[in-house]
Motif scaffolding. Structure first.
Motif, PDB file in Angstrom:
ATOM      1  N   MET A 123      79.315   0.941 -19.743  1.00  0.00           N
ATOM      2  CA  MET A 123      78.280   0.322 -18.912  1.00  0.00           C
ATOM      3  C   MET A 123      77.200   1.304 -18.503  1.00  0.00           C
ATOM      4  O   MET A 123      76.034   0.966 -18.434  1.00  0.00           O
ATOM      5  CB  MET A 123      78.931  -0.267 -17.675  1.00  0.00           C
ATOM      6  CG  MET A 123      80.096  -1.137 -18.067  1.00  0.00           C
ATOM      7  SD  MET A 123      80.984  -1.761 -16.681  1.00  0.00           S
ATOM      8  CE  MET A 123      79.901  -3.088 -16.254  1.00  0.00           C
ATOM      9  N   ASP A 124      77.575   2.507 -18.192  1.00  0.00           N
ATOM     10  CA  ASP A 124      76.618   3.572 -17.926  1.00  0.00           C
ATOM     11  C   ASP A 124      77.363   4.871 -18.210  1.00  0.00           C
ATOM     12  O   ASP A 124      78.533   4.836 -18.563  1.00  0.00           O
ATOM     13  CB  ASP A 124      76.056   3.461 -16.495  1.00  0.00           C
ATOM     14  CG  ASP A 124      77.106   3.668 -15.414  1.00  0.00           C
ATOM     15  OD1 ASP A 124      78.086   4.390 -15.665  1.00  0.00           O
ATOM     16  OD2 ASP A 124      76.949   3.115 -14.326  1.00  0.00           O
ATOM     17  N   PRO A 125      76.692   6.012 -18.102  1.00  0.00           N
ATOM     18  CA  PRO A 125      77.375   7.241 -18.529  1.00  0.00           C
ATOM     19  C   PRO A 125      78.633   7.548 -17.717  1.00  0.00           C
ATOM     20  O   PRO A 125      79.369   8.465 -18.061  1.00  0.00           O
ATOM     21  CB  PRO A 125      76.321   8.324 -18.312  1.00  0.00           C
ATOM     22  CG  PRO A 125      75.035   7.624 -18.340  1.00  0.00           C
ATOM     23  CD  PRO A 125      75.288   6.262 -17.767  1.00  0.00           C
ATOM     24  N   ARG A 126      78.903   6.804 -16.649  1.00  0.00           N
ATOM     25  CA  ARG A 126      80.060   7.137 -15.837  1.00  0.00           C
ATOM     26  C   ARG A 126      81.104   6.025 -15.762  1.00  0.00           C
ATOM     27  O   ARG A 126      82.184   6.236 -15.249  1.00  0.00           O
ATOM     28  CB  ARG A 126      79.610   7.526 -14.419  1.00  0.00           C
ATOM     29  CG  ARG A 126      78.785   8.807 -14.405  1.00  0.00           C
ATOM     30  CD  ARG A 126      78.510   9.290 -13.004  1.00  0.00           C
ATOM     31  NE  ARG A 126      77.495   8.488 -12.337  1.00  0.00           N
ATOM     32  CZ  ARG A 126      77.639   8.003 -11.107  1.00  0.00           C
ATOM     33  NH1 ARG A 126      78.733   8.209 -10.435  1.00  0.00           N
ATOM     34  NH2 ARG A 126      76.669   7.303 -10.565  1.00  0.00           N
ATOM     35  N   HIS A 127      80.747   4.833 -16.253  1.00  0.00           N
ATOM     36  CA  HIS A 127      81.680   3.718 -16.073  1.00  0.00           C
ATOM     37  C   HIS A 127      81.846   2.901 -17.342  1.00  0.00           C
ATOM     38  O   HIS A 127      80.928   2.790 -18.139  1.00  0.00           O
ATOM     39  CB  HIS A 127      81.209   2.800 -14.956  1.00  0.00           C
ATOM     40  CG  HIS A 127      81.046   3.495 -13.654  1.00  0.00           C
ATOM     41  ND1 HIS A 127      79.853   4.040 -13.261  1.00  0.00           N
ATOM     42  CD2 HIS A 127      81.927   3.772 -12.674  1.00  0.00           C
ATOM     43  CE1 HIS A 127      80.003   4.604 -12.078  1.00  0.00           C
ATOM     44  NE2 HIS A 127      81.254   4.461 -11.698  1.00  0.00           N
TER      45      HIS A 127
ATOM     46  N   GLY B  95      86.292   4.416 -14.178  1.00  0.00           N
ATOM     47  CA  GLY B  95      85.459   5.579 -14.433  1.00  0.00           C
ATOM     48  C   GLY B  95      85.852   6.123 -15.801  1.00  0.00           C
ATOM     49  O   GLY B  95      87.028   6.069 -16.174  1.00  0.00           O
ATOM     50  N   ILE B  96      84.878   6.645 -16.550  1.00  0.00           N
ATOM     51  CA  ILE B  96      85.159   7.137 -17.896  1.00  0.00           C
ATOM     52  C   ILE B  96      86.301   8.149 -17.872  1.00  0.00           C
ATOM     53  O   ILE B  96      87.119   8.218 -18.790  1.00  0.00           O
ATOM     54  CB  ILE B  96      83.891   7.806 -18.492  1.00  0.00           C
ATOM     55  CG1 ILE B  96      82.759   6.794 -18.632  1.00  0.00           C
ATOM     56  CG2 ILE B  96      84.197   8.511 -19.803  1.00  0.00           C
ATOM     57  CD1 ILE B  96      82.722   6.023 -19.906  1.00  0.00           C
TER      58      ILE B  96
ATOM     59  N   PRO C 156      74.056   0.482 -23.751  1.00  0.00           N
ATOM     60  CA  PRO C 156      72.734   0.880 -23.230  1.00  0.00           C
ATOM     61  C   PRO C 156      72.237   2.151 -23.927  1.00  0.00           C
ATOM     62  O   PRO C 156      73.021   3.049 -24.207  1.00  0.00           O
ATOM     63  CB  PRO C 156      73.005   1.133 -21.746  1.00  0.00           C
ATOM     64  CG  PRO C 156      74.245   0.378 -21.427  1.00  0.00           C
ATOM     65  CD  PRO C 156      75.048   0.347 -22.681  1.00  0.00           C
ATOM     66  N   ARG C 157      70.956   2.174 -24.184  1.00  0.00           N
ATOM     67  CA  ARG C 157      70.385   3.189 -25.057  1.00  0.00           C
ATOM     68  C   ARG C 157      70.619   4.625 -24.589  1.00  0.00           C
ATOM     69  O   ARG C 157      70.975   5.498 -25.361  1.00  0.00           O
ATOM     70  CB  ARG C 157      68.879   2.961 -25.164  1.00  0.00           C
ATOM     71  CG  ARG C 157      68.408   2.916 -26.596  1.00  0.00           C
ATOM     72  CD  ARG C 157      66.890   3.003 -26.656  1.00  0.00           C
ATOM     73  NE  ARG C 157      66.277   2.143 -25.624  1.00  0.00           N
ATOM     74  CZ  ARG C 157      64.973   2.020 -25.489  1.00  0.00           C
ATOM     75  NH1 ARG C 157      64.147   2.672 -26.275  1.00  0.00           N
ATOM     76  NH2 ARG C 157      64.479   1.251 -24.537  1.00  0.00           N
TER      77      ARG C 157
ATOM     78  N   LYS D  44      73.893  11.194 -22.912  1.00  0.00           N
ATOM     79  CA  LYS D  44      74.413  11.768 -21.679  1.00  0.00           C
ATOM     80  C   LYS D  44      75.924  11.939 -21.763  1.00  0.00           C
ATOM     81  O   LYS D  44      76.472  12.957 -21.371  1.00  0.00           O
ATOM     82  CB  LYS D  44      74.081  10.853 -20.493  1.00  0.00           C
ATOM     83  CG  LYS D  44      72.699  11.071 -19.954  1.00  0.00           C
ATOM     84  CD  LYS D  44      72.543  10.396 -18.601  1.00  0.00           C
ATOM     85  CE  LYS D  44      71.068  10.442 -18.182  1.00  0.00           C
ATOM     86  NZ  LYS D  44      70.742   9.443 -17.172  1.00  0.00           N
ATOM     87  N   LEU D  45      76.579  10.907 -22.301  1.00  0.00           N
ATOM     88  CA  LEU D  45      78.029  10.928 -22.345  1.00  0.00           C
ATOM     89  C   LEU D  45      78.526  12.056 -23.238  1.00  0.00           C
ATOM     90  O   LEU D  45      79.521  12.727 -22.936  1.00  0.00           O
ATOM     91  CB  LEU D  45      78.526   9.571 -22.853  1.00  0.00           C
ATOM     92  CG  LEU D  45      79.980   9.230 -22.587  1.00  0.00           C
ATOM     93  CD1 LEU D  45      80.302   9.402 -21.113  1.00  0.00           C
ATOM     94  CD2 LEU D  45      80.274   7.798 -23.020  1.00  0.00           C
TER      95      LEU D  45
ATOM     96  N   THR E  65      77.510  14.923 -23.653  1.00  0.00           N
ATOM     97  CA  THR E  65      77.518  16.256 -23.065  1.00  0.00           C
ATOM     98  C   THR E  65      78.663  16.416 -22.063  1.00  0.00           C
ATOM     99  O   THR E  65      78.882  17.502 -21.569  1.00  0.00           O
ATOM    100  CB  THR E  65      76.196  16.536 -22.331  1.00  0.00           C
ATOM    101  OG1 THR E  65      76.099  15.601 -21.250  1.00  0.00           O
ATOM    102  CG2 THR E  65      75.000  16.395 -23.243  1.00  0.00           C
ATOM    103  N   SER E  66      79.366  15.355 -21.783  1.00  0.00           N
ATOM    104  CA  SER E  66      80.427  15.434 -20.779  1.00  0.00           C
ATOM    105  C   SER E  66      81.666  16.118 -21.347  1.00  0.00           C
ATOM    106  O   SER E  66      82.170  15.739 -22.394  1.00  0.00           O
ATOM    107  CB  SER E  66      80.784  14.029 -20.294  1.00  0.00           C
ATOM    108  OG  SER E  66      82.148  13.969 -19.937  1.00  0.00           O
TER     109      SER E  66
END
Lengths: 653, 300
Positions: free
Chosen positions: B186-190, B226-227, B247-248, B253-254, B256-257
C-alpha cells in the motif's frame, strides 16, 4: 529565590520526562532483552528487525513527538493560547489534505517533494485560521474553533476523496491516521536534520519571545519587531508540524498535551517551556507508540499510533475547556434595514429556479442532456422528487441551524458541523456497522439518531455548568466531533471494507432517500423551522450581548438551551439526509447577511431559501456531472463551499 | 482443449488464457446461451464475471469503467451498459434499461427495496462476513446463480471445469516445496496480507501450495501489517507475490530498506509482481489466480 525558581522549573519537567521515558523503555524492554545488544547469538533476522525496524521506529517517535510538541509550544507561547497546537489550529489536517490531493491528482508533485506539498497545505489551513483570528483580535477561542472546523473538514474531505478515487486501495487511510511503523532509517534520518534546523531557529527566537512577555509596549520600547517575531515563530511551528505530517501522517494531540504538561510541571519561562515541551513530547509519543505496539500485538487489527493518540487526546480538550477565558462577542449592530423586500425575492427566485432545473433537466442513457417530457416524468419524478425534496429540507434545516448558531455565538465560523451532532451520528453509524454487518435503512437511521442524541445529552451535561456559554458549548461540541472523527479514522485504518460504507455515508448522498423518508424529512423540517421562527425575539436580542438581553427579562441559560436544542434537532435531521459535512449551514447564513437580511426572521427565511437552493443544486450537479456515476450532494457542496469560504474571509479582512 | 499446456513461460501463459476465453462455454458474445432472463444487470463484479463464464451476457454492470483495472478477465463483451457505481447505481438509467433481474450481494441489502422496484432481485452471498472459507461459498453461489437463471447445467459444467483446472495446477506443482506470501503493497511501510478464509488462500489450498502467512485475517481474509512484520514469515523457500496495483513511488523506496533487502522472499527471483486479481472475486477469479500463480511458481 530566583535561583530556586530556576531549579524548580527544571526539576518538575525533568522528572516527568524521565518517568515517561522509563515507562516507555519498560514496555519496550522485551525488544531490548532479546536484541543483539543483550546477547551475541541472536538469529540474523531478529538482528535486522531490531536495528532496522524497532530502533528507527523509536527514533521516529522521539523526533516526531519532539517536533510536534515544540510546534505546539511555539503556538501557545506566541498566541498566548493554552489550547493552540498543530491539531487544534488545523495545520496538521491541512498538510494531510494537501498530501492526499497531491498523491491523487499530481503524483509527480509527490515524487518531487511531499514536504513542500505538506508545507503548502499547512500554510493555507493555518493562514485561513489566522485570517479569521486576526479579525477577532486573535481570541484564543476563535482561533481554536476555526482551527478545529478546518481540521474536521480537511480530514473528512481527504478520506472521502481517497474513497471516491480508489475503491480497494485504502493506503491513504493508514497514512492519514499516522502509523509509525518503519522498515528502514529513511524516515527518521530524513526528518532529523530538517527538524534540528527548525529547533535551532526556534531557540534563537526564544529570548526575544521571552521579552514579549513583558507586554507589547515594553517589547516595542526595546526595539523588537513584534509582528515579524510572531510571524517567524508561527512559521517555524507550522513548518515543524508539516514536516512530521509529510513523514508519518497526522498524529493528533501530542502537540497539545506535551506543552500543557510542561507548563503544569513548572516550565513557565519561554526558553524552558519550549525545551521541556519538546522533551516531554518526545518521551510521550515514544511511550504511546510502544504501548500501541504492545496492544496491536494482542489485537487482530492494525493500530495506527496517530489515530490512537487522537482518540485518547480529544477528550482532553473537554477537560481543558475551563482554562479558556471566554467572553461574549457582540455582533455588529444589526440595522433594521430591508426586511424581506428585494433580497428576499431574489433568494426565493433562486430556490424556485434550482427546484425547476433539478426536477426537469437530466441526462439519459445516451448521456445527452434533456428536459423530461410529461411521459418520461412519470418514470423520473418518483426517482428525482425524493432526492430533490430531501436536499431542499436538509439544506434549509442546516441553514437555519447555522443562523441560530451564528447569531447565538456571534462567531462566523459557527455552523452545525461544530455542534458535534453530526459527528455523533457518524459515530453511531460506525458502531452499528461493527455489530450489524448489513444494516437496513431503519437500523442506520436509528443508529445515527442514537449517536446524535448521545452527543446532544453530553453537550447538555457539559454545558449546564457554564450556563450554556456559547463558546464553551461550541468547543465542547467540536471536541466531541474530534473524538468521533478520531474513532472513525481509527476504525477505517484497519482497511475493513465496512469502512467504505461509513465513508459513503459521510459523503452525504441523497441516494438512499425514498418518498416516505423525504416527506417525513420535509415534515420534520417544517415543524422545526417554524419553531425556530418562533424564537425570533431571542435571536434578535441575544446578538446584542448577555447584559442587554438579561435586562429585557430573558433567562440566559434556558434561552440558550432552547436554541441549542433547536439547532441540534435541525442538524440531526438534516445529517440523516446529506451526511455530516456540507458547508451549507455555514454558507447560507453568510450569504443571507450579505444580501442585507439582518433581522432574525428575514435572515432565517433568506438563509433557508439559499441553503435549500444550494443543496438542491448540489444534488442535481452530483446526479448529472459524471453520469451515470454520481457525486454525493454533501461532498459536492463541501467542495464548492471551501473556495467560497476562502473568498469570503479574504474579502472582508 | 487440454487445460494444462506445459509452460514455456509468458507466451504460453497468454495462449493459455486466450484458450480459456475461447472455451465453448464462454464463447463469443453472439453465442451466449439463453437462460430464463435476457435482461440481467449485475451490481457486483464477481457475479458479472460468473454470468459471462456460464454463458449469459449481462445487460448492465456496475462500475464497468473500472472493469479492466480490477477484473481484467473475462473480457466484457461490447454493448454492456455501465450503470454507475454499485453503491449508487443510476436509478434513472436502470429504469430506462428495464431489466428483468437485478443481481446483488448482501452487502447492498439496505438498497434491496429500491432495487426491487425495478426488477426481481437475486442477492447472492459469498463474502457475508461469517468467516467461512470463501472459495466453497463461491462454488455454491455459482450453482445458485445458474439454477436461478436457468443455466444450472452450464454452471455445473463451469465448476467441473474449474475443478479440472485446479487439479491440473496441483499436478503441475506436485514437485514444488515453495510456500508463498501474498500481499498488496500500500505504501513503502504497509501492506495487506492475504490468508484464511479468503479467496486466494482457498486457491492455494486447492493447488497444494502452503500459505506462509499463518496469522489470522479479518472476515475477508486479509490483514494490514507493517512491512517489517513479513520478516517473521521468511522461510528460505518462501516466495513473495505482490498484486497490482502497486503505487508508483513505492518500489524505489522499499528497495532501499534493509528489512526488505533482508527478506529471503524479497530477493531477486523470489519476489514478483502479479497482475491484479479481484480480491472479492468468485470462481472465475480463483481460476485466474490459480493459473497465474502456478505459472509463476514453475518459472523459477
Amino acid at each position: 529565590m530566583k535561583a530556586f525558581d530556576a531549579r524548580a522549573s527544571f526539576i518538575g519537567p525533568a522528572i516527568l520526562t524521565v518517568a515517561l521515558l522509563a515507562a516507555a523503555l519498560a514496555i519496550a524492554w522485551p525488544q531490548f532483552s532479546a536484541s543483539p545488544l543483550a546477547s551475541a547469538n541472536v538469529p540474523p533476522m531478529a538482528r535486522i528487525l531490531f536495528f532496522d525496524a524497532a530502533l528507527p521506529r523509536m527514533a521516529t517517535a522521539l523526533i516526531a513527538g519532539a517536533a510536534l510538541s515544540l510546534s505546539g509550544a511555539l503556538f501557545q507561547q506566541v498566541l498566548r493560547n493554552p489550547l493552540a497546537s498543530p491539531t487544534t489550529l488545523g495545520v496538521s489536517a491541512g498538510a494531510s489534505l494537501a498530501l492526499a490531493l497531491a498523491s491523487l491528482y499530481a503524483p509527480a508533485l509527490m515524487a518531487f517533494g511531499g514536504d513542500l506539498v505538506a508545507l503548502a497545505g499547512s500554510a493555507i489551513a493555518g493562514g485561513l485560521v489566522f485570517l479569521v483570528g486576526a479579525r477577532k483580535g486573535f481570541s484564543p477561542f476563535t482561533l481554536v474553533l476555526s482551527g478545529m472546523v478546518i481540521s474536521l473538514w480537511c480530514g473528512a474531505l481527504s478520506a472521502i476523496l481517497v474513497l471516491l478515487n480508489d475503491r480497494y486501495l485504502v493506503g491513504l487511510f493508514i497514512w492519514g491516521s499516522g502509523s509509525l511503523a518503519q522498515n528502514s532509517w529513511q524516515v527518521p534520518v530524513g526528518l532529523l536534520p530538517k527538524v534540528l534546523a527548525l529547533v535551532v531557529l526556534a531557540f534563537l527566537l526564544a529570548r526575544p519571545l521571552a521579552l514579549i512577555e513583558l507586554g507589547d509596549e515594553g517589547a516595542r520600547a526595546l526595539g523588537l519587531p513584534l509582528a515579524w517575531l510572531r510571524a517567524a515563530a508561527i512559521g517555524i511551528a507550522v513548518a515543524l508540524s508539516a514536516l512530521v505530517t509529510s513523514a508519518v501522517g497526522v498524529i493528533g494531540f501530542v502537540g497539545l498535551v506535551a506543552p500543557i504538561l510542561a507548563r503544569l510541571t513548572g516550565a513557565r519561562r519561554p526558553v524552558s517551556f519550549l525545551l521541556w515541551s519538546g522533551c516531554i513530547g518526545a518521551a510521550l509519543l515514544f511511550l504511546a507508540d510502544e504501548a500501541v505496539q504492545r496492544a496491536a500485538g494482542a489485537s487482530e487489527n492494525f493500530l495506527p499510533t496517530g489515530a490512537v493518540m487522537a482518540v485518547l487526546g480529544s477528550p482532553l480538550l473537554l477537560v481543558l475547556l475551563p482554562r479558556l477565558k471566554t467572553r461574549h462577542r457582540v455582533l455588529a449592530p444589526s440595522l433594521p434595514m430591508s426586511d424581506f423586500a428585494v433580497p428576499g425575492y431574489v433568494a426565493a427566485a433562486f430556490l424556485i429556479l434550482a427546484l425547476t432545473v433539478a426536477v426537469w433537466l437530466g441526462r439519459d442513457a445516451a448521456a445527452g442532456w434533456s428536459f423530461a417530457d410529461p411521459l418520461a416524468l412519470r418514470t423520473l419524478l418518483p426517482l428525482r422528487l425524493p432526492r430533490v425534496l430531501a436536499a431542499l429540507a436538509a439544506g434549509a434545516m442546516l441553514a437555519i441551524a447555522g443562523v441560530i448558531l451564528q447569531r447565538l455565538t456571534g462567531n462566523e465560523m459557527a455552523s452545525p458541523e461544530v455542534l458535534g451532532i453530526s459527528a455523533g451520528a457518524t459515530l453511531g453509524m460506525a458502531v452499528a456497522l461493527y455489530w450489524v454487518i448489513e444494516p437496513s435503512l431503519t437500523v442506520q437511521i436509528a443508529a445515527a439518531s442514537v449517536g446524535a442524541g448521545a452527543v446532544l445529552a453530553a453537550m447538555a451535561l457539559l454545558g449546564m455548568r457554564a450556563q450554556f456559554a456559547p463558546e464553551r458549548v461550541l468547543l465542547a461540541g467540536i471536541a466531541l466531533g474530534a473524538l468521533a472523527d478520531a474513532i472513525v479514522s481509527f476504525l477505517t485504518a484497519s482497511g475493513d471494507p465496512r469502512a467504505l460504507f461509513l465513508m459513503r455515508w459521510m459523503s452525504g448522498s441523497t441516494y438512499m432517500v425514498d418518498m416516505n423518508t423525504a416527506l417525513s424529512l420535509l415534515g420534520a423540517g417544517t415543524i422545526l423551522i417554524l419553531t425556530a421562527l418562533a424564537m425570533r425575539r431571542w435571536l434578535d436580542l441575544l446578538p446584542l450581548g448577555p447584559a442587554p438581553a438579561q435586562s429585557l427579562g430573558i433567562s440566559l441559560g434556558r434561552t440558550r438551551l432552547a436554541l441549542y436544542g433547536a439547532a441540534a434537532l435541525l442538524t440531526a435531521a438534516a445529517t440523516l439526509a446529506v451526511g455530516p459535512l456540507s458547508f451549507v449551514g455555514l454558507m447560507a447564513p453568510h450569504l443571507a447577511r450579505e444580501f442585507g437580511l439582518k433581522r432574525a426572521v428575514p435572515h432565517m427565511a433568506g438563509a433557508a431559501c439559499i441553503g435549500g437552493g444550494l443543496m438542491v443544486l448540489a444534488d442535481w450537479l452530483g446526479r448529472t456531472l459524471i453520469f451515470p456515476y454520481q457525486i454525493p450532494a454533501g461532498l459536492l457542496s463541501a467542495l464548492l463551499g471551501a473556495p467560497f469560504l476562502i473568498l469570503l474571509l479574504g474579502r472582508r479582512s | 482443449m487440454s487445460p494444462d499446456p506445459v509452460p514455456k513461460p509468458l507466451l504460453r501463459r497468454r495462449h493459455f488464457l486466450g484458450g480459456l476465453a475461447a472455451l465453448p462455454l464462454m464463447a463469443t458474445p453472439r453465442a451466449f446461451a439463453l437462460g430464463k432472463y435476457q435482461r440481467i444487470v449485475s451490481l457486483d463484479y464477481a457475479l458479472a464475471s460468473t454470468l459471462l463464464s456460464i454463458g449469459a451476457k449481462p445487460l448492465g454492470v456496475a462500475s464497468l469503467a473500472d472493469w479492466n483495472r480490477w477484473v481484467v478477465d473475462p473480457v466484457m463483451p461490447r454493448g454492456v451498459v455501465d450503470i454507475g457505481s454499485s453503491w449508487e447505481v443510476n436509478f434513472e438509467l436502470l429504469a430506462s434499461l428495464e431489466p428483468d433481474l437485478v443481481l446483488t450481494t448482501p452487502y447492498l441489502e439496505a438498497l434491496r427495496p429500491r432495487h426491487e422496484s425495478f426488477a426481481p432481485v437475486l442477492s447472492i452471498p459469498v463474502y457475508n462476513g461469517d468467516g467461512k472459507p470463501v472459495l466453497p461459498a463461491a462454488y455454491k453461489a455459482t450453482e445458485t446463480l445458474g439454477d436461478h437463471i436457468g443455466l444450472g447445467a452450464e454452471a455445473r459444467a463451469f465448476l467441473a471445469d474449474a475443478d479440472h483446472r485446479f487439479a491440473a495446477c496441483r499436478e503441475r506443482l506436485a514437485g514444488t516445496t515453495d510456500s508463498v506470501l501474498l500481499i498488496n503493497i500500500m505504501d513503502p511501510r504497509h501492506a495487506r496480507i492475504f490468508g484464511a478464509p479468503g479467496l486466494y488462500h482457498g486457491v492455494l489450498e486447492r493447488i497444494g501450495i502452503a500459505n506462509a502467512w499463518t496469522g489470522s485475517g479479518n472476515y475477508w481474509g486479509f490483514r494490514t501489517i507493517g512491512i517489517e512484520e513479513l520478516v517473521e514469515f521468511g522461510h528460505p523457500d518462501t516466495r513473495l507475490f505482490a498484486f497490482e496495483p502497486l503505487p508508483r513511488e513505492v518500489m524505489p523506496k522499499l528497495e532501499t530498506s534493509p528489512i526488505w533487502q533482508a527478506l529471503p522472499a524479497a530477493r531477486s527471483g523470489r519476489f514478483e509482481v502479479l497482475p491484479g486479481v479481484l480480491m472479492f472475486g468468485m470462481v472465475r477469479e480463483a481460476m485466474r489466480f490459480a493459473n497465474i500463480i502456478t505459472d509463476r511458481l514453475l518459472r523459477t
